[in-house]
Design an enzyme around this catalytic site. Structure first.
Site: not given
Length: 477
Positions: A176, A250, A284, A382
């Site tokens: 996806k 992750e 990331c 973040e």
């Protein structure tokens, strides 16, 4: 405009179940550059059924590792021939500077595919071990049907870190793609067909969150491999926990680059710029906390400020561009919100700020804060944009403490004239990947995080293990 009206399911291009579409909008021009079907729950059901059939009755799981590696090797050759096309497509759909697309967005997934093709040529399906009561055979078998859910920032790399080991293991996959970046998945499907990947082994359905959750929750999916936000990862982990389904995650990061007093600042800034600002900060692994000793704090701030202000901001198709647009307006708003938070928290704005570089496109000025403490939100959360903070430390032990004082543990680096000493520092920082005077990912080495940065590892032989079940067969006589 690139337009597709089919989905890739069961080795064929099939009409979607619904009529909804996903518009792909250029972050640079804010114009529609592509359109694909918006996958529904019914499309996911069909894709999972094709993957289930291919796993339960097809040839792929019953081939040897070497036979599957041969197919992956053909796919790698085809992929290599289409690198330029893929790099340009990724830049068009999500705004990554074209230089970085050519440097990493495509070569890294190709290298990952090549690594697993080579690993599979010698990988043993069975291992014989002596036992207390007789010989034991340890057999490695594929985990089953895999749902691979990938983000928009490095769409091909993240897809390949899941697809390549899953296919080598003998699994079948439903991929996806993110709704922001569905276009690059279409040439991947074409390449899989050309390489001879059997029908149903790889299925691709672009969709939004609702259909994605339907896929993750599907009872015929044996493993979920997800890359994305920590919040979404927690939701997926809860679903998989309820079903006792295999899962690898992750997730996010808030990584620290430690600059030791003996570091050569002039020679470090080029690589540090890549480590901290890659994909316009939408990575990331971006090392957005820069730790500098009080002895050289002002000097480090000045050097980093020069690096940040020296970034060319503009058209991602221009090879000279270092910072392109962010992927969407919501991301632009989010990052600007954090810049305001940093100013409100009392951090000193050194470079950048809230003035947008252009009236059109989802651009944010590369921004540097000084006078940041590690308890500020801009140091703990973040941001996913080109916003850096320089945080002071007292001594090396304090630097390591600050680096480890985070909910995350994904990446990091240390910058020093003494690389052996840098290795000592690396061993003390609790992150899954680390660099000494650099930062990069290697296809032959595991990638993943500690703490809220995820569960499991991708790439390297360790990445293959996540797609295998290990069976012990004992025998007498």
């Amino acid at each position: 405009m690139r337009q597709h009206d089919t989905l890739f399911i069961g080795g064929e291009w099939v009409a979607p179940a619904g009529t909804g579409t996903i518009d792909v909008i250029s972050p640079h021009t804010e114009e529609v550059v592509g359109r694909v079907p918006d996958g529904t729950a019914a499309d996911m059901d069909r894709a999972v059924a094709a993957a289930r059939e291919a796993f339960d009755r097809g040839p792929w799981p019953r081939m040897t590792f070497a036979e599957r590696a041969e197919v992956l090797g053909r796919l790698a050759e085809i992929y290599a021939a289409r690198q330029n096309e893929m790099a340009e497509l990724i830049t068009e759909e999500m705004g990554c500077p074209i230089t970085f697309s050519h440097l990493a967005q495509v070569p890294q997934p190709l290298g990952t595919l090549q690594f697993y093709a080579e690993l599979g040529r010698t990988f043993a399906q069975e291992e014989q071990r002596p036992g207390m009561f007789g010989p034991t055979t340890v057999r490695r078998e594929p985990v089953g049907v895999v749902a691979a859910v990938v983000p928009w920032n490095v769409p091909q790399l993240v897809a390949m870190t899941k697809i390549a080991p899953a296919l080598l293991a003998g699994c079948t996959v439903v991929l996806k793609p993110a709704p922001e970046t569905p276009l690059d998945a279409y040439p991947l499907a074409e390449m899989a067909l050309e390489a001879g990947v059997p029908a149903g082994v790889l299925n691709i359905v672009a969709a939004g969150r609702e259909a994605g959750e339907h896929l993750v929750s599907h009872p015929d999916v044996d493993k979920v491999a997800f890359t994305g936000s920590t919040a979404a990862g927690r939701r997926i982990a809860s679903i998989c926990g309820e079903q006792l389904k295999r899962v690898s995650l992750e997730l996010g990061g808030k990584s620290a680059a430690i600059i030791l007093d003996d570091a050569d600042l002039a020679s470090s800034m080029g690589m540090l710029g890549i480590a901290s600002l890659l994909i316009s900060g939408q990575a990331c692994v971006a090392q957005t906390r820069i730790l500098a000793s009080r002895n050289r704090y002002d000097e480090v701030v000045e050097a980093v400020a020069g690096m940040v202000s020296g970034q060319q901001v503009g058209d991602p198709a221009d090879p000279a561009t270092g910072i392109g647009p962010l992927v969407a307006r919501r991301q632009q708003d989010r990052v600007e919100g954090y810049i305001k938070i940093g100013m409100d928290e009392g951090a000193k704005l050194v470079v950048g700020g809230l003035d947008r570089p252009y009236d059109r496109g989802w651009y944010v000025a590369p921004t540097l804060f000084a006078g940041v403490s590690n308890d500020m939100r801009i140091a703990r959360e973040e941001i996913f944009g080109p916003v850096l903070s320089v945080i002071p430390y007292e001594d090396e032990a304090d630097a390591i403490r600050i680096a480890n004082d985070s909910d995350y543990g994904l990446a990091g680096s240390v910058w020093t004239a003494d690389t052996e000493h840098g290795m000592d520092v690396a061993r003390q920082v609790r992150t899954g990947t680390y660099g000494v005077n650099c930062f990069t990912l290697e296809p032959n080495a595991p990638f993943g995080g500690y703490k809220s940065s995820g569960v499991g590892r991708e790439m390297g032989p360790e990445g293959l293990t996540g797609y295998l079940e290990h069976k012990s067969i004992m025998r007498l006589g």
